[in-house]
Enzyme design. Structure first.
Site, mmCIF file in Angstrom:
data_model
loop_
_atom_site.group_PDB
_atom_site.id
_atom_site.type_symbol
_atom_site.label_atom_id
_atom_site.label_comp_id
_atom_site.label_asym_id
_atom_site.label_seq_id
_atom_site.Cartn_x
_atom_site.Cartn_y
_atom_site.Cartn_z
ATOM 1 N N SER A 220 -40.866 -40.718 -83.488
ATOM 2 C CA SER A 220 -40.023 -39.906 -83.016
ATOM 3 C C SER A 220 -40.265 -38.577 -83.737
ATOM 4 C CB SER A 220 -38.543 -40.359 -83.054
ATOM 5 O OG SER A 220 -37.754 -39.413 -82.426
ATOM 6 N N LYS B 116 -42.932 -40.026 -79.365
ATOM 7 C CA LYS B 116 -41.822 -39.383 -78.467
ATOM 8 C C LYS B 116 -41.580 -38.238 -79.135
ATOM 9 C CE LYS B 116 -37.149 -40.498 -79.184
ATOM 10 N NZ LYS B 116 -36.048 -41.607 -79.195
ATOM 11 N N LYS C 7 -38.883 -34.961 -78.882
ATOM 12 C CA LYS C 7 -37.687 -34.494 -78.374
ATOM 13 C C LYS C 7 -37.888 -33.353 -77.465
ATOM 14 C CE LYS C 7 -35.262 -37.246 -80.777
ATOM 15 N NZ LYS C 7 -34.038 -38.247 -80.217
ATOM 16 N N ASP D 77 -37.430 -37.448 -75.097
ATOM 17 C CA ASP D 77 -36.194 -37.761 -75.203
ATOM 18 C C ASP D 77 -35.512 -36.493 -75.324
ATOM 19 O OD1 ASP D 77 -33.403 -38.842 -75.877
ATOM 20 O OD2 ASP D 77 -34.153 -39.813 -77.892
ATOM 21 N N GLU E 34 -36.016 -40.363 -71.668
ATOM 22 C CA GLU E 34 -35.095 -41.184 -72.203
ATOM 23 C C GLU E 34 -34.054 -40.078 -72.077
ATOM 24 O OE1 GLU E 34 -35.960 -42.305 -76.431
ATOM 25 O OE2 GLU E 34 -33.734 -42.795 -76.793
ATOM 26 N N ASP F 43 -30.245 -44.484 -73.604
ATOM 27 C CA ASP F 43 -30.011 -44.656 -75.038
ATOM 28 C C ASP F 43 -28.503 -44.298 -75.001
ATOM 29 O OD1 ASP F 43 -29.464 -44.384 -77.787
ATOM 30 O OD2 ASP F 43 -31.017 -43.000 -78.067
ATOM 31 N N LYS G 156 -30.140 -49.975 -79.587
ATOM 32 C CA LYS G 156 -29.697 -49.787 -81.038
ATOM 33 C C LYS G 156 -28.661 -50.362 -81.397
ATOM 34 C CE LYS G 156 -31.218 -44.969 -80.702
ATOM 35 N NZ LYS G 156 -30.576 -43.388 -80.762
ATOM 36 N N GLY H 95 -34.074 -45.894 -83.028
ATOM 37 C CA GLY H 95 -33.674 -45.614 -84.578
ATOM 38 C C GLY H 95 -32.927 -44.639 -84.574
HETATM 39 O O1 OSB Z 1 -32.068 -40.310 -79.468
HETATM 40 O O2 OSB Z 1 -33.357 -41.603 -80.332
HETATM 41 C C1 OSB Z 1 -32.569 -40.726 -80.661
HETATM 42 C C2 OSB Z 1 -32.349 -39.793 -84.665
HETATM 43 C C3 OSB Z 1 -31.031 -39.736 -84.629
HETATM 44 C C4 OSB Z 1 -30.142 -39.969 -83.519
HETATM 45 C C5 OSB Z 1 -30.551 -40.236 -82.170
HETATM 46 C C6 OSB Z 1 -31.950 -40.428 -82.170
HETATM 47 C C7 OSB Z 1 -33.108 -40.492 -83.114
HETATM 48 C C8 OSB Z 1 -34.277 -40.442 -83.145
HETATM 49 C C9 OSB Z 1 -35.050 -40.850 -84.454
HETATM 50 O O3 OSB Z 1 -34.740 -40.411 -82.208
HETATM 51 C C10 OSB Z 1 -35.869 -42.144 -84.392
HETATM 52 C C11 OSB Z 1 -36.178 -42.505 -85.757
HETATM 53 O O4 OSB Z 1 -35.241 -43.172 -86.411
HETATM 54 O O5 OSB Z 1 -37.329 -42.598 -86.166
HETATM 55 MG MG MG Z 2 -32.581 -41.362 -77.924
#
Ligand code: OSB
Ligand code: MG
Length: 371
Positions: free
Chosen positions: A135, A161, A163, A188, A213, A238, A262, A290
């Site tokens: 991510s 992924k 952001k 995401d 996402e 999510d 999660k 994650g």
């Molecule tokens: O939205 O998936 C998410 C990290 C912190 C809070 C929300 C998210 C995330 C990530 C990181 O996308 C995923 C990872 O642990 O590598």
């Molecule tokens: Mg997410």
């Protein structure tokens, strides 16, 4: 088994790279570590609530309060045979799912250690390695984003992924797609759009993304169902999925075609598995999200992702994508086929590095009924 005492640790760990999302930028990551004692064994659980209430209303502060003043007093010295016993005892607390999940994870670790089974076995996992991706946070420019993604591809990640947020969406995704035409790519938004502003995302539908996402607000299943009708690309939820019931309702109203699971967000591994089971019955793909976990939460994520219905790669990257020093002795590494091995020792299958734990600890309290 009866848990006789529990230590809570407020941890803060420096990230190797700042992580920026639509809700903020962090250079360090906080969490609450639960250390539970029963039958001469120690179980660990990670509550992934962060310092700020950006992803969720829960923070380290709220989780600390709810664990210390409500959840832990309700379960100390009680006979707990399985996770359901714990959930029943915690049921009087509304919400605070990450706090509950941290405690539940510690119980799973204890159960596994006491029975001699790895967590993946207790959960019913079917694979020894799980497919993973990375991510990637918001970068300073599309050009820089392509450079960072290239770095992860060089390390062997086969799913990425990125952001997105308003103004940093279509151009970023187009730049990555242009540079890597065959990459398994997804985006995401962490709830940064409304049904109206999400019109800006329509060009994403031409980029052969695996999924989009959480474009809209976390409490907005209905508008996600309206948005999904405008896109061929699957919407994945999510933040919006906080329970088995939400998952069922989201699927009934076609608010998404994929779910990110999660354990922390849904109140524990048991609820995460239940959502997996529902999705599997309905042919809906799921993947393990994650929260920048330590080795404790990462071990748990790998065990959960070993269940058969986790058919898309998880946001579970190698330890060196996050931390120079982790609180577990074990460091997770990426295999050449973009997988990570599922821990196979009893419980979570990882050991605490006491020195590293000490360095990461900002506060600690010990709770028991003996004063
Ligand atoms: O939205 O998936 C998410 C990290 C912190 C809070 C929300 C998210 C995330 C990530 C990181 O996308 C995923 C990872 O642990 O590598
Ligand atoms: Mg997410």
């Amino acid at each position: 088994m009866k848990i006789t005492n529990i230590n809570l640790y407020h941890l803060r760990m420096p990230l190797l790279n700042a992580f920026e999302t639509s809700f903020g930028r962090i250079q360090t990551r906080d969490c609450v570590l639960v250390e539970a004692f029963a039958e001469g064994l120690i179980g660990y659980g990670e509550c992934p609530a962060d310092h700020d209430p950006g992803y969720s209303y829960e923070t380290v502060g709220t989780a600390w309060h709810i664990l210390k003043d409500f959840l832990i007093p309700a379960i100390l010295d009680q006979e707990l045979v399985e996770s359901e016993d714990l959930q029943v005892r915690m049921g009087f607390v509304r919400g605070h799912l990450m706090a509950k999940a941290g405690l539940e994870m510690a119980l799973w670790d204890l159960m596994g250690k006491s029975q001699g089974f790895a967590l993946h076995h207790l959960l019913g996992g079917v694979r020894q390695q799980v497919d993973v991706g990375v991510s990637v946070g918001l970068q300073s420019s599309p050009h820089e984003l392509v450079r960072v993604v290239q770095g992860y591809l060089d390390q062997g990640y086969r799913r990425v992924k990125i952001k997105i947020k308003p103004g940093r969406d279509v151009m970023d995704a187009q730049a990555v797609r242009k540079a890597f035409p065959d990459l398994r790519l997804q985006v995401d938004a962490n709830s940064a759009y409304t049904l109206e502003s999400a019109i800006a995302l329509h060009p994403l539908d031409e980029l052969a993304l695996l999924l989009i996402e959480q474009p809209l607000a976390e409490d907005d299943l209905w508008d996600h169902s309206r948005l999904q009708t405008q896109f061929r690309t699957p919407i994945c939820l999510d933040e919006s999925i906080v329970s088995l019931r939400h998952a069922r309702q989201a699927l009934e109203m076609h608010a998404c075609r994929v779910i990110n699971i999660k354990a922390g967000r849904v109140g524990g591994l048991s609820q995460g598995r239940a959502i997996h089971d529902l999705c599997q019955e309905q042919g809906i793909p799921v993947w393990c999200g994650g929260m920048l976990e330590t080795g404790i939460g990462r071990a748990s994520n790998l065990a959960l992702a070993s269940l058969a219905g986790f058919t898309l790669p998880g946001d579970i990257s190698a330890t060196d994508r996050y931390y120079a020093e982790d609180i577990t002795d074990e460091r997770f590494v990426l295999n050449p086929d973009s997988t990570i091995d599922v821990p196979d020792s009893p419980g979570l299958g990882v050991d605490i590095n006491q020195k590293a734990l000490k360095r990461a600890t900002l506060a600690k309290i010990s709770l028991s009924n003996k004063g």
